[in-house]
Design a protein around this motif. Structure first.
Motif, PDB file in Angstrom:
ATOM      1  N   ALA A 150      -3.455  -0.755 -12.826  1.00 34.05           N
ATOM      2  CA  ALA A 150      -3.399  -1.056 -11.070  1.00 34.05           C
ATOM      3  C   ALA A 150      -2.045  -0.547 -10.393  1.00 34.05           C
ATOM      4  CB  ALA A 150      -3.457  -2.347 -10.372  1.00 34.05           C
ATOM      5  N   PHE A 151      -0.833  -0.474 -11.265  1.00 32.47           N
ATOM      6  CA  PHE A 151       0.303   0.105 -10.974  1.00 32.47           C
ATOM      7  C   PHE A 151       0.114   1.547 -11.360  1.00 32.47           C
ATOM      8  CE2 PHE A 151       2.980  -3.766 -11.369  1.00 32.47           C
ATOM      9  CZ  PHE A 151       3.699  -3.254 -10.000  1.00 32.47           C
ATOM     10  N   VAL A 152      -0.560   1.815 -12.315  1.00 35.06           N
ATOM     11  CA  VAL A 152      -0.813   3.619 -13.097  1.00 35.06           C
ATOM     12  C   VAL A 152      -1.643   3.700 -11.726  1.00 35.06           C
ATOM     13  CG1 VAL A 152      -1.214   4.910 -14.825  1.00 35.06           C
ATOM     14  CG2 VAL A 152      -0.683   1.914 -14.707  1.00 35.06           C
ATOM     15  N   MET A 153      -2.263   3.095 -11.309  1.00 37.04           N
ATOM     16  CA  MET A 153      -3.566   3.842 -10.476  1.00 37.04           C
ATOM     17  C   MET A 153      -3.154   3.996  -8.945  1.00 37.04           C
ATOM     18  SD  MET A 153      -5.106   4.647 -12.925  1.00 37.04           S
ATOM     19  CE  MET A 153      -6.965   5.419 -12.177  1.00 37.04           C
ATOM     20  N   GLY A 154      -2.145   3.578  -8.741  1.00 35.79           N
ATOM     21  CA  GLY A 154      -1.615   3.153  -7.362  1.00 35.79           C
ATOM     22  C   GLY A 154      -2.577   2.278  -6.464  1.00 35.79           C
ATOM     23  N   GLU A 155      -3.137   1.188  -7.327  1.00 35.95           N
ATOM     24  CA  GLU A 155      -3.747   0.151  -6.317  1.00 35.95           C
ATOM     25  C   GLU A 155      -3.301  -0.946  -6.225  1.00 35.95           C
ATOM     26  OE1 GLU A 155      -6.918   0.304  -5.493  1.00 35.95           O
ATOM     27  OE2 GLU A 155      -8.090   2.277  -6.992  1.00 35.95           O
ATOM     28  N   ILE A 156      -2.397  -0.739  -5.547  1.00 35.49           N
ATOM     29  CA  ILE A 156      -1.051  -1.500  -4.426  1.00 35.49           C
ATOM     30  C   ILE A 156      -2.043  -2.814  -3.970  1.00 35.49           C
ATOM     31  CG2 ILE A 156       0.880  -2.252  -3.138  1.00 35.49           C
ATOM     32  CD1 ILE A 156       1.390  -0.088  -5.679  1.00 35.49           C
ATOM     33  N   ASP A 157      -3.328  -2.505  -3.320  1.00 36.78           N
ATOM     34  CA  ASP A 157      -3.785  -4.223  -3.115  1.00 36.78           C
ATOM     35  C   ASP A 157      -3.660  -4.592  -4.028  1.00 36.78           C
ATOM     36  OD1 ASP A 157      -3.575  -2.999  -0.903  1.00 36.78           O
ATOM     37  OD2 ASP A 157      -5.706  -2.075  -0.365  1.00 36.78           O
ATOM     38  N   TYR A 158      -4.187  -4.416  -5.129  1.00 37.04           N
ATOM     39  CA  TYR A 158      -5.145  -4.914  -6.478  1.00 37.04           C
ATOM     40  C   TYR A 158      -3.818  -5.964  -6.597  1.00 37.04           C
ATOM     41  CZ  TYR A 158      -6.782  -7.305 -11.030  1.00 37.04           C
ATOM     42  OH  TYR A 158      -7.578  -7.661 -11.626  1.00 37.04           O
ATOM     43  N   ILE A 159      -2.244  -5.645  -7.110  1.00 36.12           N
ATOM     44  CA  ILE A 159      -1.334  -6.320  -7.089  1.00 36.12           C
ATOM     45  C   ILE A 159      -0.906  -7.146  -5.337  1.00 36.12           C
ATOM     46  CG2 ILE A 159       1.310  -5.956  -6.674  1.00 36.12           C
ATOM     47  CD1 ILE A 159      -0.286  -4.830  -9.453  1.00 36.12           C
ATOM     48  N   VAL A 160      -1.584  -7.467  -5.297  1.00 40.59           N
ATOM     49  CA  VAL A 160      -0.734  -8.026  -3.800  1.00 40.59           C
ATOM     50  C   VAL A 160      -1.936  -8.893  -4.265  1.00 40.59           C
ATOM     51  CG1 VAL A 160      -1.144  -8.236  -1.460  1.00 40.59           C
ATOM     52  CG2 VAL A 160      -0.046  -6.058  -2.483  1.00 40.59           C
ATOM     53  N   GLN A 161      -3.615  -8.753  -4.460  1.00 37.32           N
ATOM     54  CA  GLN A 161      -4.548  -9.597  -4.088  1.00 37.32           C
ATOM     55  C   GLN A 161      -4.850 -10.350  -5.747  1.00 37.32           C
ATOM     56  OE1 GLN A 161      -7.831  -6.622  -4.131  1.00 37.32           O
ATOM     57  NE2 GLN A 161      -7.390  -6.989  -1.752  1.00 37.32           N
ATOM     58  N   THR A 162      -3.983  -9.733  -6.476  1.00 41.56           N
ATOM     59  CA  THR A 162      -3.881 -10.783  -7.867  1.00 41.56           C
ATOM     60  C   THR A 162      -2.064 -12.199  -8.160  1.00 41.56           C
ATOM     61  OG1 THR A 162      -3.316  -9.141  -9.108  1.00 41.56           O
ATOM     62  CG2 THR A 162      -5.311  -9.781  -9.397  1.00 41.56           C
TER      63      THR A 162
ATOM     64  N   LEU B  93       4.214 -11.936   1.352  1.00 47.61           N
ATOM     65  CA  LEU B  93       6.004 -12.413   0.961  1.00 47.61           C
ATOM     66  C   LEU B  93       6.763 -11.102   0.126  1.00 47.61           C
ATOM     67  CD1 LEU B  93       6.706 -16.333   0.167  1.00 47.61           C
ATOM     68  CD2 LEU B  93       7.255 -15.420   2.332  1.00 47.61           C
ATOM     69  N   LEU B  94       5.299 -10.845  -0.438  1.00 46.75           N
ATOM     70  CA  LEU B  94       5.386  -9.377  -0.850  1.00 46.75           C
ATOM     71  C   LEU B  94       6.040  -7.690  -0.615  1.00 46.75           C
ATOM     72  CD1 LEU B  94       2.805 -10.016  -3.413  1.00 46.75           C
ATOM     73  CD2 LEU B  94       4.812 -10.009  -4.268  1.00 46.75           C
ATOM     74  N   ASP B  95       6.571  -7.554  -1.008  1.00 48.86           N
ATOM     75  CA  ASP B  95       7.017  -6.420  -0.419  1.00 48.86           C
ATOM     76  C   ASP B  95       6.778  -5.061  -1.127  1.00 48.86           C
ATOM     77  OD1 ASP B  95       8.654  -4.368   0.649  1.00 48.86           O
ATOM     78  OD2 ASP B  95      10.792  -4.906   0.043  1.00 48.86           O
ATOM     79  N   VAL B  96       5.260  -5.467  -0.145  1.00 45.65           N
ATOM     80  CA  VAL B  96       4.178  -3.845  -0.549  1.00 45.65           C
ATOM     81  C   VAL B  96       5.287  -2.854  -0.237  1.00 45.65           C
ATOM     82  CG1 VAL B  96       2.221  -2.813   0.055  1.00 45.65           C
ATOM     83  CG2 VAL B  96       2.954  -5.333   0.167  1.00 45.65           C
ATOM     84  N   LYS B  97       5.516  -1.822   0.390  1.00 42.10           N
ATOM     85  CA  LYS B  97       6.784  -0.456   0.567  1.00 42.10           C
ATOM     86  C   LYS B  97       7.458  -0.372  -0.784  1.00 42.10           C
ATOM     87  CE  LYS B  97       7.333   0.631   5.282  1.00 42.10           C
ATOM     88  NZ  LYS B  97       8.386   0.987   6.264  1.00 42.10           N
ATOM     89  N   ALA B  98       8.046  -1.660  -1.622  1.00 41.56           N
ATOM     90  CA  ALA B  98       8.660  -1.157  -2.599  1.00 41.56           C
ATOM     91  C   ALA B  98       8.316  -1.243  -3.626  1.00 41.56           C
ATOM     92  CB  ALA B  98       9.965  -2.738  -2.980  1.00 41.56           C
ATOM     93  N   ILE B  99       6.945  -1.985  -3.954  1.00 44.21           N
ATOM     94  CA  ILE B  99       5.762  -2.345  -5.135  1.00 44.21           C
ATOM     95  C   ILE B  99       5.589  -0.861  -4.735  1.00 44.21           C
ATOM     96  CG2 ILE B  99       4.048  -3.283  -5.877  1.00 44.21           C
ATOM     97  CD1 ILE B  99       4.487  -5.391  -4.484  1.00 44.21           C
ATOM     98  N   THR B 100       4.672  -0.158  -4.279  1.00 38.72           N
ATOM     99  CA  THR B 100       4.125   1.226  -4.529  1.00 38.72           C
ATOM    100  C   THR B 100       5.438   1.928  -4.513  1.00 38.72           C
ATOM    101  OG1 THR B 100       3.140   0.890  -2.503  1.00 38.72           O
ATOM    102  CG2 THR B 100       3.032   2.627  -2.426  1.00 38.72           C
ATOM    103  N   ALA B 101       6.499   1.937  -3.518  1.00 38.41           N
ATOM    104  CA  ALA B 101       7.814   2.873  -4.221  1.00 38.41           C
ATOM    105  C   ALA B 101       7.240   2.924  -5.715  1.00 38.41           C
ATOM    106  CB  ALA B 101       9.349   3.022  -3.504  1.00 38.41           C
ATOM    107  N   TRP B 102       7.733   1.483  -6.275  1.00 39.64           N
ATOM    108  CA  TRP B 102       8.123   1.718  -7.782  1.00 39.64           C
ATOM    109  C   TRP B 102       6.942   2.285  -9.258  1.00 39.64           C
ATOM    110  CZ3 TRP B 102       7.371  -1.547 -11.796  1.00 39.64           C
ATOM    111  CH2 TRP B 102       8.211  -2.118 -12.828  1.00 39.64           C
ATOM    112  N   SER B 103       5.993   1.953  -7.994  1.00 37.18           N
ATOM    113  CA  SER B 103       4.401   2.724  -9.110  1.00 37.18           C
ATOM    114  C   SER B 103       4.589   3.866  -9.031  1.00 37.18           C
ATOM    115  CB  SER B 103       3.415   1.572  -8.294  1.00 37.18           C
ATOM    116  OG  SER B 103       3.422   2.209  -6.773  1.00 37.18           O
ATOM    117  N   GLN B 104       4.550   4.173  -7.826  1.00 34.94           N
ATOM    118  CA  GLN B 104       5.072   5.243  -7.928  1.00 34.94           C
ATOM    119  C   GLN B 104       6.817   7.144  -8.243  1.00 34.94           C
ATOM    120  OE1 GLN B 104       4.921   6.798  -3.315  1.00 34.94           O
ATOM    121  NE2 GLN B 104       2.319   6.235  -3.322  1.00 34.94           N
ATOM    122  N   GLN B 105       7.386   6.494  -7.956  1.00 31.56           N
ATOM    123  CA  GLN B 105       8.843   7.143  -8.843  1.00 31.56           C
ATOM    124  C   GLN B 105       8.529   6.928 -10.241  1.00 31.56           C
ATOM    125  OE1 GLN B 105      11.273   3.779  -7.723  1.00 31.56           O
ATOM    126  NE2 GLN B 105      11.707   4.495  -5.676  1.00 31.56           N
ATOM    127  N   ASN B 106       7.666   5.823 -11.122  1.00 26.13           N
ATOM    128  CA  ASN B 106       8.245   5.802 -12.367  1.00 26.13           C
ATOM    129  C   ASN B 106       6.520   6.447 -12.659  1.00 26.13           C
ATOM    130  OD1 ASN B 106      10.129   4.474 -12.718  1.00 26.13           O
ATOM    131  ND2 ASN B 106       8.366   2.409 -12.176  1.00 26.13           N
TER     132      ASN B 106
END
Ligand SMILES: [Zn+2]
Ligand SMILES: [Zn+2]
Length: 161
Positions: free
Chosen positions: A42-54, A62-75
Motif C-alpha cells: 500500500a505504501f508502494v501503490m499510494g493506497e494510504i486509506d488502506y494504511i489507515v484502515q489497517t 490519530l495518524l498523521d495522514v499527510k506525513a504518511i502520504t509524503a513519506w510514501s511518495q518521497q521514497n
C-alpha cells in the motif's frame, strides 16, 4: 492499471491476485504477515486509506495522514523481506520482523522493524508504537478487547516492563 503488474509485496504474484483485493477491501488479510505485506504494498501503490484502515481502530484518527502520504511518495520503494514471523502470541497477537528497502535523497536505505499486530474480531490490525497519546496502562485497551491496556496490547508495544 496493468493487471499483470507484479505485486510489490515480494510474493511474485500479479498485484491483481495478491494485495490489490485487500487494498480494495474485497478480501481481508488472514494473517499478520499478510497484513504486513499488504501494508508495504500500500505504501508502494499510494493506497494510504488502506494504511489507515489497517491500523488499530482507536489509533486511526490519530495518524498523521499527510506525513504518511509524503513519506510514501518521497521514497522509491525497492522491496520487502520478511525476516521472521511469530503468528500466535497470546492473546490474539502476532509480531512480524521485516526489512523494507527504499531509496531516498541520501541513497539506499533499509528500514528494519519488529512490528506488532492484534486480531480484533476477525481482522488483523497494526499496532502503531509511535502514535500519541497511548492509553494509560489501567484504561481499556485500544484494540477493543475490553481488557486493560496493560494486560493486552501494552506489552506488545514495549510499554510495560
Ligand atoms: Zn502482494
Ligand atoms: Zn489490546
Amino acid at each position: 492499471m496493468n493487471s499483470m503488474l507484479m505485486c510489490p509485496c515480494g510474493l511474485s504474484q500479479p498485484y491483481s491476485q495478491c494485495c490489490e483485493p485487500l487494498h480494495t477491501q474485497h478480501l481481508m488479510a488472514d494473517s499478520a504477515e499478510q497484513l504486513m505485506r499488504s501494508r508495504y504494498a500500500a505504501f508502494v501503490m499510494g493506497e494510504i486509506d488502506y494504511i489507515v484502515q489497517t491500523t488499530v481502530p482507536a489509533q486511526q484518527h490519530l495518524l498523521d495522514v499527510k506525513a504518511i502520504t509524503a513519506w510514501s511518495q518521497q521514497n522509491q520503494w525497492l522491496g520487502l523481506t520478511i525476516v521472521s514471523s511469530q503468528p500466535n502470541l497470546k492473546p490474539h497477537h502476532a509480531k512480524v520482523e521485516f526489512i523494507a528497502r527504499f531509496r531516498d535523497q541520501q541513497g539506499e536505505q533499509q528500514h528494519h522493524e519488529l512490528s506488532s499486530f492484534v486480531q480484533a474480531g476477525s481482522r488483523w490490525y497494526f499496532l502503531d508504537p509511535t502514535v500519541e497519546p497511548m492509553p494509560t496502562l489501567k484504561s481499556v485497551c485500544l484494540c477493543g478487547s475490553g481488557q486493560k491496556f496493560k494486560r493486552c496490547c501494552a506489552p506488545f508495544l514495549g510499554l510495560t516492563s
